[in-house]
Design a protein around this motif. Structure first.
Motif, PDB file in Angstrom:
ATOM      1  N   ASN A 197       0.854  -1.188   0.000  1.00 41.42           N
ATOM      2  CA  ASN A 197       0.000   0.000   0.000  1.00 41.42           C
ATOM      3  C   ASN A 197       0.892   1.241   0.000  1.00 41.42           C
ATOM      4  OD1 ASN A 197      -2.883  -1.225   0.682  1.00 41.42           O
ATOM      5  ND2 ASN A 197      -1.399  -2.213   2.038  1.00 41.42           N
ATOM      6  N   ASP A 241       2.591   4.954  -0.406  1.00 36.70           N
ATOM      7  CA  ASP A 241       2.065   6.272  -0.049  1.00 36.70           C
ATOM      8  C   ASP A 241       1.357   6.922  -1.232  1.00 36.70           C
ATOM      9  OD1 ASP A 241       3.142   5.934   2.410  1.00 36.70           O
ATOM     10  OD2 ASP A 241       4.871   7.240   2.103  1.00 36.70           O
ATOM     11  N   THR A 242       0.207   7.518  -0.940  1.00 39.19           N
ATOM     12  CA  THR A 242      -0.549   8.206  -1.987  1.00 39.19           C
ATOM     13  C   THR A 242      -0.897   9.627  -1.573  1.00 39.19           C
ATOM     14  OG1 THR A 242      -2.631   7.350  -1.120  1.00 39.19           O
ATOM     15  CG2 THR A 242      -1.560   6.055  -2.832  1.00 39.19           C
ATOM     16  N   ASN A 279      -4.273   8.705   1.970  1.00 35.27           N
ATOM     17  CA  ASN A 279      -5.458   7.846   2.021  1.00 35.27           C
ATOM     18  C   ASN A 279      -5.464   7.054   3.328  1.00 35.27           C
ATOM     19  OD1 ASN A 279      -3.726   5.689   1.714  1.00 35.27           O
ATOM     20  ND2 ASN A 279      -4.417   5.122  -0.330  1.00 35.27           N
ATOM     21  N   LYS A 280      -6.448   6.189   3.512  1.00 34.19           N
ATOM     22  CA  LYS A 280      -6.596   5.470   4.775  1.00 34.19           C
ATOM     23  C   LYS A 280      -5.364   4.621   5.084  1.00 34.19           C
ATOM     24  CE  LYS A 280     -10.539   3.522   5.791  1.00 34.19           C
ATOM     25  NZ  LYS A 280     -11.792   2.741   5.705  1.00 34.19           N
ATOM     26  N   ASN A 281      -4.805   3.991   4.071  1.00 37.75           N
ATOM     27  CA  ASN A 281      -3.629   3.147   4.290  1.00 37.75           C
ATOM     28  C   ASN A 281      -2.425   3.971   4.728  1.00 37.75           C
ATOM     29  OD1 ASN A 281      -4.944   0.746   3.657  1.00 37.75           O
ATOM     30  ND2 ASN A 281      -4.507   0.951   1.474  1.00 37.75           N
ATOM     31  N   ASP A 282      -2.310   5.199   4.213  1.00 31.87           N
ATOM     32  CA  ASP A 282      -1.216   6.065   4.645  1.00 31.87           C
ATOM     33  C   ASP A 282      -1.331   6.378   6.132  1.00 31.87           C
ATOM     34  OD1 ASP A 282      -0.174   6.153   2.113  1.00 31.87           O
ATOM     35  OD2 ASP A 282      -1.123   8.039   1.574  1.00 31.87           O
ATOM     36  N   TYR A 283      -2.550   6.714   6.565  1.00 31.44           N
ATOM     37  CA  TYR A 283      -2.747   7.010   7.980  1.00 31.44           C
ATOM     38  C   TYR A 283      -2.389   5.796   8.839  1.00 31.44           C
ATOM     39  CZ  TYR A 283      -4.946  11.577   7.404  1.00 31.44           C
ATOM     40  OH  TYR A 283      -5.178  12.908   7.133  1.00 31.44           O
ATOM     41  N   PRO A 321     -12.688   8.184   7.840  1.00 35.36           N
ATOM     42  CA  PRO A 321     -12.714   9.423   7.062  1.00 35.36           C
ATOM     43  C   PRO A 321     -14.043  10.160   7.221  1.00 35.36           C
ATOM     44  CG  PRO A 321     -12.139   7.491   5.711  1.00 35.36           C
ATOM     45  CD  PRO A 321     -12.706   6.993   6.998  1.00 35.36           C
TER      46      PRO A 321
END
Length: 370
Positions: free
Chosen positions: A199, A201-202, A205-209, A226
């Motif tokens: 996942n 970094d974008t 997004n939720k995965n980054d958090y 979110p």
């Protein structure tokens, strides 16, 4: 998570190496044990095998799914991650003393309980200078000298100042306000590595958090919600390393890391415009009762303790998984507990149904009555 087990690629048995070397010697030479050629060759396989073991070690530690300790740390660094270091236990003492007593910052406080690895008493130091203007009782915060869970002692543990301070009448341990944690395990660190690689970094997004939050020492898991309070709002619900509600200091550490003051100004890891609110999960207490038929020869207290341990492990595994606590699973754990031959009237929170915690809740074991 369970990591894959590395299978050696190069390592061979010494006898295999020896026989192969001897096969390269012309048959005109005697090659039986005790012969010159055999005895000369016999010293080689051990060294060759060690070289092969070294090759396998290099190969294993070059891949994150197998790497260990400092080699895994290097691979974590390549994707912008860092192993979470151990943290120290912080606790509060209630000290009653005469007027004029000074407890200096850095003064040692020693528990009667010893470190199992060294045999030495577990020690703490006083955080700040405490002065008694009158005969009174004041709270004194102390921090463990060594990081890790060893200093997470039970509330009420006997603790004394070393050397003793004249004029102190009593010391009562009020317990931990911030738990110590051990250094992150290879399994946990690799789980974060795998998540980050799968996942990437974008920009928020939720995965980054999730990646950001799990990189804060002491956080065991998190849930990202979110738009919880409208556009550009994000709520992050966290638990500690034991998958239990997080302490206020841990919540504050994550809040400061992501979005100091929840301003949305982009002064933390979260992008500009994202107003982040970090909260601790709330505990959903799970109380269990049942009538139990014990197997002859078993101590009921020991049976209860064993069941509590299994039940606590199961309940902890459910944190933030969206999986309900299954009534029948608790029944299976109870009947499989050594010393239980049968049971009836199993109730969980007074009912016979599964339990589904809310999005911001985690189940914790409450009272067990059997």
């Amino acid at each position: 998570m369970v990591r894959k087990k590395f299978t050696p690629v190069f390592e061979e048995n010494e006898s295999t190496i020896r026989d192969r070397v001897l096969s390269r010697v012309d048959d005109s030479w005697r090659k039986e044990p005790g012969d010159f050629v055999y005895d000369t060759v016999a010293t080689v396989p051990e060294e060759i095998k060690q070289l092969q073991v070294n090759q396998d070690t290099i190969l294993k530690n070059g891949h994150a799914q197998y790497a260990e300790e400092e080699y895994l740390d290097l691979l974590l660094a390549e994707v912008g991650l860092k192993r979470n270091a151990a943290t120290t236990n912080k606790r509060t003492l209630s000290v009653t003393a005469d007027a004029g007593v000074r407890i200096e910052a850095g003064h040692t406080a020693s528990a009667i309980i010893t470190d199992s690895s060294t045999g030495d008493p577990i020690e703490y130091t006083v955080d700040v200078l405490t002065e008694f203007a009158t005969n009174s009782t004041l709270n004194v915060n102390i921090t463990a000298l060594e990081p890790g869970t060893m200093a997470n002692l039970a509330t009420g543990t006997e603790i004394t100042f070393v050397p003793p301070i004249a004029g102190i009448r009593s010391i009562v341990d009020l317990g931990t306000y911030e738990k110590g944690t051990d250094k992150e395990t290879d399994e946990s660190a690799y789980a974060r590595y795998e998540f980050k690689v799968n996942n990437p970094d974008t920009g928020g997004n939720k995965n980054d958090y999730r990646t950001w939050v799990l990189g804060v020492a002491g956080v065991g898991d998190c849930r990202v919600i979110p738009r919880w309070n409208g556009n550009n709002t994000v709520k992050v619900v966290i638990v500690d390393a034991e998958k239990k509600p997080a302490s206020p200091s841990l919540v504050e550490a994550v809040q400061t890391y992501l979005d100091p003051g929840s301003t949305g100004l982009g002064e933390g890891k979260a992008p500009c415009g994202a107003q982040v609110t970090v909260v601790s999960a709330t505990a959903l207490e799970v109380n269990i009762s049942a009538n139990v038929t014990y197997t002859a020869g078993y101590d009921p207290a020991a049976v209860k303790k064993a069941f509590e341990a299994m039940s606590a492990e199961y309940i902890t595994s459910l944190a933030f998984t969206d999986t309900p606590l299954v009534y029948n699973k608790e029944g299976a754990l109870l009947i499989s507990t050594p010393g239980v031959s049968n049971y009836s009237d199993l109730l969980i929170n007074g009912a016979t149904a599964d339990i589904s915690p809310a999005v911001d809740q985690v189940c914790v074991l409450g009272t067990v009555t059997i």
